[in-house]
Design a protein around this motif. Structure first.
Motif, short mmCIF file in Angstrom:
data_model
loop_
_atom_site.label_atom_id
_atom_site.label_comp_id
_atom_site.label_asym_id
_atom_site.label_seq_id
_atom_site.Cartn_x
_atom_site.Cartn_y
_atom_site.Cartn_z
N LYS A 170 0.67 -1.21 0.03
CA LYS A 170 0.08 -0.01 0.00
C LYS A 170 0.98 1.35 -0.11
N TRP A 171 2.09 1.17 0.36
CA TRP A 171 2.81 2.52 0.57
C TRP A 171 3.59 2.68 -0.74
N ALA A 172 3.52 3.81 -1.25
CA ALA A 172 3.81 4.35 -2.55
C ALA A 172 5.26 4.59 -2.51
N GLY A 173 5.95 4.78 -1.37
CA GLY A 173 7.29 5.21 -1.23
C GLY A 173 8.39 4.14 -1.64
N ASP A 174 8.03 2.78 -1.64
CA ASP A 174 8.83 1.64 -2.09
C ASP A 174 8.82 1.64 -3.72
N ASP A 175 7.46 1.95 -4.30
CA ASP A 175 7.79 1.94 -5.67
C ASP A 175 8.69 2.92 -6.31
N ILE A 176 8.54 4.33 -5.73
CA ILE A 176 9.62 5.21 -5.89
C ILE A 176 10.85 4.95 -5.91
N ILE A 177 11.45 4.25 -4.75
CA ILE A 177 12.48 3.76 -4.26
C ILE A 177 13.03 2.86 -5.37
N VAL A 178 12.23 1.73 -5.73
CA VAL A 178 12.90 0.59 -6.75
C VAL A 178 12.90 1.32 -8.09
N ASP A 179 12.01 2.37 -8.56
CA ASP A 179 11.95 3.03 -9.95
C ASP A 179 13.28 3.72 -9.70
#
Length: 365
Positions: free
Chosen positions: A42-51
């Motif tokens: 649910k956290w969008a921060g991990d998507d940004i980090i991986v991107d």
């Protein structure tokens, strides 16, 4: 180094380069796997980090492999310095491009969440990307040993000339920023200009505002013109609105009966038709003694502007059918013409005068 190139140097450099490429491929597979896991959270921060890591880490591994290969070769000091600067510049530009994309995505997400619609305000995204890329470019210049102070001074001096040359462009840019910051118009709003154009605001970019009409045609409006014209926003401050339908019944009708039947039709339409306001309280207001009818207004509740056509369509159909069932007559305009018999009709004729010339045959007779 001044020694000659040997086969051992070539083998070591090839191994280093291959190791860098292999590390890049392995890291890319691992990061792709992490991206799939990050989408499930649910956290969008991990998507940004991986991107960020998916773009930056593999290319950094490639650059590291090239640097190790260059270090294994007997390069001169000047060539080695050039290789190091090229690799450093490559890494900085890659990091800058990644940061611009990520920050632009964050700005787009914030803009969409603030507007509450699935539209976009690319003016903020473009400004953010340009700012990040400009900072990265300055870092590259500083890394290469190029002083940026004269460049900044030249930009300051030439700013006036650029502003004069791009007067209209800058006017549209600042007008677009003003429109979005003041929340006069946001993507997703339904607007109508004083010149007649109307539709949903699809995007506000650095130069113009894109308005999509109900027939799917798009109107491109310069931001400066939009900021300086009279405009009606049907979405703000409240998206719900009232729609008035004019109706008329004959003078023989029981107005209490007419009002009760009309209210029942309004209630059914509000509950059954999508886009209507279910908790809207019916309102019937008589207002005119016409030539052949008593006129009144019916007020309907609509969720958003584009729904009013469907709701009015369904209301008129149901009201007409219900009036026929209840015996309520909607009269057509009528005129009474009285004709009198034996009336003398006088048709005036224009008077004609004939002037006889002295030399004509009539004068001789």
């Amino acid at each position: 180094m001044n020694r000659d190139l040997t086969a051992h140097d070539v083998i070591v450099a090839g191994i280093a380069l291959a190791a860098g490429l292999a590390a890049a491929l392995v890291l890319r597979v691992i990061l792709r796997w992490l991206a799939e896991r990050a989408r499930r959270t649910k956290w969008a921060g991990d998507d940004i980090i991986v991107d960020v890591l998916r773009t930056l880490v593999p290319w950094s591994a490639v650059a590291g492999g090239v640097a190790a290969a260059a270090a294994a070769l007997p390069l001169t000091r000047s060539v080695g310095h050039v290789v190091n600067e090229v690799l450093t510049t490559f890494v900085i530009l890659t990091a800058t491009s990644t940061a611009a994309r990520v920050v632009g995505g964050l700005v787009r997400s914030v803009a969409q969440s603030r507007s509450g619609v699935a539209g976009s305000a690319t003016i903020f995204v473009n400004i953010t990307r340009i700012a990040v890329m400009a900072m990265g470019f300055l870092v590259v210049l500083q890394t290469l040993g190029i002083s940026i102070a004269p460049l900044l001074t030249a930009l300051g001096v030439g700013g006036l000339a650029i502003a004069l040359a791009l007067k209209d462009t800058l006017a549209n840019l600042f007008a677009g920023v003003h429109i979005l910051v003041s929340k006069t118009v946001q993507p997703g709003d339904y607007i109508r200009l004083s010149t007649g154009e109307e539709g949903y605001v699809v995007d506000v970019n650095w130069r113009n505002t894109v308005v999509e009409q109900l027939n799917n045609n798009r109107v491109i409006i310069p931001n400066a013109k939009l900021a300086g014209t009279n405009m009606t926003n049907f979405t703000r401050p409240e998206q719900k609105l009232s729609v008035t339908v004019q109706v008329g019944v004959s003078y023989e009708s029981d107005l209490e009966h007419v009002e009760r039947v009309t209210n029942e039709v309004v209630e059914s339409v509000m509950k059954d038709i999508g886009g209507a306001v279910p908790d809207h309280e019916p309102a019937v207001r008589f207002h005119t003694f016409g030539d052949s009818r008593i006129g009144f207004s019916v007020i309907l509740g609509v969720g958003e502007y584009s729904d009013k056509y469907r709701i009015k369509h369904e209301f008129i159909k149901r009201l007409h059918q219900r009036y026929r069932e209840e015996g309520i007559r909607i009269p057509a305009p009528a005129r009474t013409v009285s004709l009198q018999q034996n009336a003398e009709v006088v048709i005036p004729h224009p008077r004609v005068s004939l002037d006889v010339l002295p030399d004509s045959p009539a004068a001789a007779g």
